[in-house]
Structure formats: C-alpha cells, structure tokens
Design an enzyme around this catalytic site. Sequence first.
Site, PDB file in Angstrom:
ATOM      1  N   HIS A  30     -54.773 -79.747 -29.279  1.00 21.71           N
ATOM      2  CA  HIS A  30     -53.814 -79.582 -28.179  1.00 21.71           C
ATOM      3  C   HIS A  30     -52.382 -79.506 -28.714  1.00 21.71           C
ATOM      4  O   HIS A  30     -51.770 -80.522 -29.043  1.00 21.71           O
ATOM      5  CB  HIS A  30     -53.969 -80.763 -27.210  1.00 21.71           C
ATOM      6  CG  HIS A  30     -53.235 -80.583 -25.914  1.00 21.71           C
ATOM      7  ND1 HIS A  30     -53.825 -80.755 -24.684  1.00 21.71           N
ATOM      8  CD2 HIS A  30     -51.952 -80.240 -25.638  1.00 21.71           C
ATOM      9  CE1 HIS A  30     -52.954 -80.532 -23.721  1.00 21.71           C
ATOM     10  NE2 HIS A  30     -51.795 -80.225 -24.277  1.00 21.71           N
ATOM     11  N   HIS A  84     -48.813 -76.809 -28.103  1.00 23.22           N
ATOM     12  CA  HIS A  84     -48.256 -75.610 -27.441  1.00 23.22           C
ATOM     13  C   HIS A  84     -47.390 -74.818 -28.410  1.00 23.22           C
ATOM     14  O   HIS A  84     -46.473 -75.376 -29.020  1.00 23.22           O
ATOM     15  CB  HIS A  84     -47.429 -76.010 -26.222  1.00 23.22           C
ATOM     16  CG  HIS A  84     -48.241 -76.647 -25.137  1.00 23.22           C
ATOM     17  ND1 HIS A  84     -48.702 -75.939 -24.049  1.00 23.22           N
ATOM     18  CD2 HIS A  84     -48.702 -77.919 -24.979  1.00 23.22           C
ATOM     19  CE1 HIS A  84     -49.394 -76.763 -23.260  1.00 23.22           C
ATOM     20  NE2 HIS A  84     -49.420 -77.960 -23.809  1.00 23.22           N
ATOM     21  N   ASP A 119     -45.083 -72.586 -27.841  1.00 22.68           N
ATOM     22  CA  ASP A 119     -43.659 -72.544 -27.470  1.00 22.68           C
ATOM     23  C   ASP A 119     -43.008 -73.923 -27.510  1.00 22.68           C
ATOM     24  O   ASP A 119     -41.807 -74.050 -27.262  1.00 22.68           O
ATOM     25  CB  ASP A 119     -43.464 -71.903 -26.086  1.00 22.68           C
ATOM     26  CG  ASP A 119     -44.355 -72.528 -25.016  1.00 22.68           C
ATOM     27  OD1 ASP A 119     -45.419 -73.081 -25.359  1.00 22.68           O
ATOM     28  OD2 ASP A 119     -43.984 -72.460 -23.836  1.00 22.68           O
ATOM     29  N   GLY A 173     -48.582 -76.711 -16.895  1.00 22.92           N
ATOM     30  CA  GLY A 173     -47.513 -76.790 -15.894  1.00 22.92           C
ATOM     31  C   GLY A 173     -47.714 -78.003 -15.000  1.00 22.92           C
ATOM     32  O   GLY A 173     -48.551 -78.862 -15.293  1.00 22.92           O
ATOM     33  N   HIS A 192     -55.464 -79.296 -18.496  1.00 27.35           N
ATOM     34  CA  HIS A 192     -54.515 -80.409 -18.421  1.00 27.35           C
ATOM     35  C   HIS A 192     -54.835 -81.217 -17.153  1.00 27.35           C
ATOM     36  O   HIS A 192     -54.715 -80.688 -16.044  1.00 27.35           O
ATOM     37  CB  HIS A 192     -53.084 -79.894 -18.295  1.00 27.35           C
ATOM     38  CG  HIS A 192     -52.428 -79.479 -19.577  1.00 27.35           C
ATOM     39  ND1 HIS A 192     -52.675 -78.290 -20.193  1.00 27.35           N
ATOM     40  CD2 HIS A 192     -51.489 -80.122 -20.340  1.00 27.35           C
ATOM     41  CE1 HIS A 192     -51.930 -78.201 -21.286  1.00 27.35           C
ATOM     42  NE2 HIS A 192     -51.201 -79.295 -21.402  1.00 27.35           N
ATOM     43  N   GLU A 250     -52.610 -86.539 -16.348  1.00 23.84           N
ATOM     44  CA  GLU A 250     -51.290 -86.786 -16.936  1.00 23.84           C
ATOM     45  C   GLU A 250     -50.299 -86.976 -15.775  1.00 23.84           C
ATOM     46  O   GLU A 250     -49.901 -88.071 -15.453  1.00 23.84           O
ATOM     47  CB  GLU A 250     -50.870 -85.613 -17.835  1.00 23.84           C
ATOM     48  CG  GLU A 250     -49.492 -85.799 -18.474  1.00 23.84           C
ATOM     49  CD  GLU A 250     -48.917 -84.506 -19.050  1.00 23.84           C
ATOM     50  OE1 GLU A 250     -49.302 -83.418 -18.611  1.00 23.84           O
ATOM     51  OE2 GLU A 250     -48.041 -84.604 -19.930  1.00 23.84           O
ATOM     52  N   ASP A 281     -49.068 -81.920 -28.807  1.00 27.57           N
ATOM     53  CA  ASP A 281     -48.513 -81.333 -27.578  1.00 27.57           C
ATOM     54  C   ASP A 281     -47.295 -80.450 -27.885  1.00 27.57           C
ATOM     55  O   ASP A 281     -47.465 -79.255 -28.090  1.00 27.57           O
ATOM     56  CB  ASP A 281     -48.190 -82.431 -26.548  1.00 27.57           C
ATOM     57  CG  ASP A 281     -48.370 -81.939 -25.122  1.00 27.57           C
ATOM     58  OD1 ASP A 281     -48.975 -80.870 -24.928  1.00 27.57           O
ATOM     59  OD2 ASP A 281     -47.918 -82.622 -24.185  1.00 27.57           O
TER      60      ASP A 281
HETATM   61 ZN   LIG Z   1     -50.029 -79.900 -23.141  1.00 31.44          ZN
END
Ligand SMILES: [Zn+2]
Length: 313
Positions: free
Chosen positions: A7, A9, A11, A161, A188, A191, A275
Amino acid sequence: MYKHILHDHLDGGLRPSTAKELAEIIGYKPINNVEDVANFFDRSNCDSLEDYLEAFTHTIALMQSYENIEQIAYEAAIDMNDNGVNYYESRYAPFYSVNNDLSPIDVIDAINSGFEQAENEKGIISGLILCGMRHDPQNVSAVADLAVEIKDKIIGFDIAGPEYNYLPSLYRDSFVKIKDAGINITIHAGEGDGVHSIQDALDNGARRIGHGVRIIEDVKENDSLGKTANYILDKQIPLEICITSNLHTNMYEDVHAHPISKLYELGFNISLNTDNRLMSNTSVLNELEMAKLTGIEKPSELINFSASDSFLN
Ligand SMILES: [Zn+2]
C-alpha cells in the site's frame, strides 16, 4: 527473503528533490520559490484532511507528462529497493494525469515503463493498482472500465479518497465488473469510517483491506470478536496497515495509541505499509521503527509475511 509493500500511493511518494526539479522545468509557481520542499509537503502536523489532501494537488500538477510520470515511478521503485523491498505495489488514480497530450493508457504505460527500468537495473518487481476516487461516481466507473480494458497492464483495483459517506456499495456494479474480469480488489476501508465500511468492502469483493485498523472497534474488551472481526481473523484477510499515515490524519493521538500491536497479538494478518511517503515524511525503514515503538519485536516479519498476499504473485 521476499519483502513486499502492498500500500503506497505514487502521487504521495515523490522525492522532494524531484518535486523541485520538475517544478523548475515546467515553471510551477507554488513550488518554484520554496526553499525546503520536503517541509512544504510535510503534513505531519496538519489539522484537517483538506490540508492533508491539498498537498496532492501539487504532486499531481507535476505528473502531467509521460516523462515526468515515468521518472516518478522509476524513482519510487528505486527508493523501495533501497529500503530492502523487492516487490512493490503502487497505486494511482490515472485520470488525474490525463490531459490533451496524455491518454489514460499513456499514463499507465509511463508508470509501467518507469517500473520496468527499475526492474532492469535493480531487480525490484513493481505493479500498479488503479484507484477510483470514491467521491466522484463518474471517476470510479471510468477507472473500472479502464481497468477491465487494460487488465494485463495492472495488478489490481481500489477506491480511495474520502471514505465517510462513500461506501463501496455505491459502486457495486463497478466491483462486479472488476471481479468478473478476474482483477484483484483491495479497498480503503476502516480508516475514515468504521466496521460497517470494512464489512461493505468485503461484501464487494475486497481480498485485502486498505488500512482496516478500525476493525479494532469490533473487538470487545474481553477480546471477543464481532462478526466482521471474526471473519477477517478467521479468513486471514490482509490488513494493509500504515501507522504514520494514521497518526498524521489524527486517527490516533500517538504511536502508542495505535491498535497495530493489539491486532498483531490477536493474530490478524497485518502488513506494514507507507501510504504517502512524501506527505508523511516516512519510508519503509521508518515504518519498521514505528512498529517497534508499538511493542512489535520483529516488525520486518510483517513485511516478509505480506508476500503471500501480494497481487504480484
Ligand atoms: Zn492509502
């Protein structure tokens, strides 16, 4: 020994030096005059999710050409390799980089090309999970269609998101399509929202849960488990835990309040993940340290153990 990251990202993981370099090349004003770019992106002490997410507008602004995306993907894989990782799963919402000169398939090709260069140089194997953005129904369905169309170029599908108010079930049709195409699903969940969101992710085909930490809310004081927690433990559904990220989005007051050690003790299938390395100023090595602080004696085992849950297998 194989070490997997499940996991992370794309960006959220630019090198500060690369962000500065690319901003200079394209004349991107918000970063051009910034001296300390790492600090500019660091959201360790941010007080709202908006503030946290604002940082991504700047990284995405730098991900608008084939060459830039390719470089960012290459460097992400190299940085993972330098942290001892040999299987890297990266995720990205491809439509953020689509423009007049760049089609969704170009974006994916650029990412895979960067991964391939890193593999040729260092041997690290990387793959891309496509993210639909759950607050934008059109985006989720477009990403799902794209995923099915180019399924051989990716390793999985996710929705990212804001979780609260955007249950996976809203996109049931997309998940059915993805599942029918034989594409791996991670979602996701657990969380920004609680146990019912994790259950909803399972009901929509998730093989793994992104974060999933709030499954702890389904564990009672005497350690008896509710229905969802019991299923997750029994089926050993992998939870992609990201400690630092959870602290930075103010889910837990400090590392000692994070439930990872309790979940570990109860036998849940947990892995350690990064993350957003740039915004959270973290790395795989740092997450290992964080896990140690929670009382887990051999956190590297969690990274080895996650090998069996990889979509790259
Ligand atoms: Zn994430």
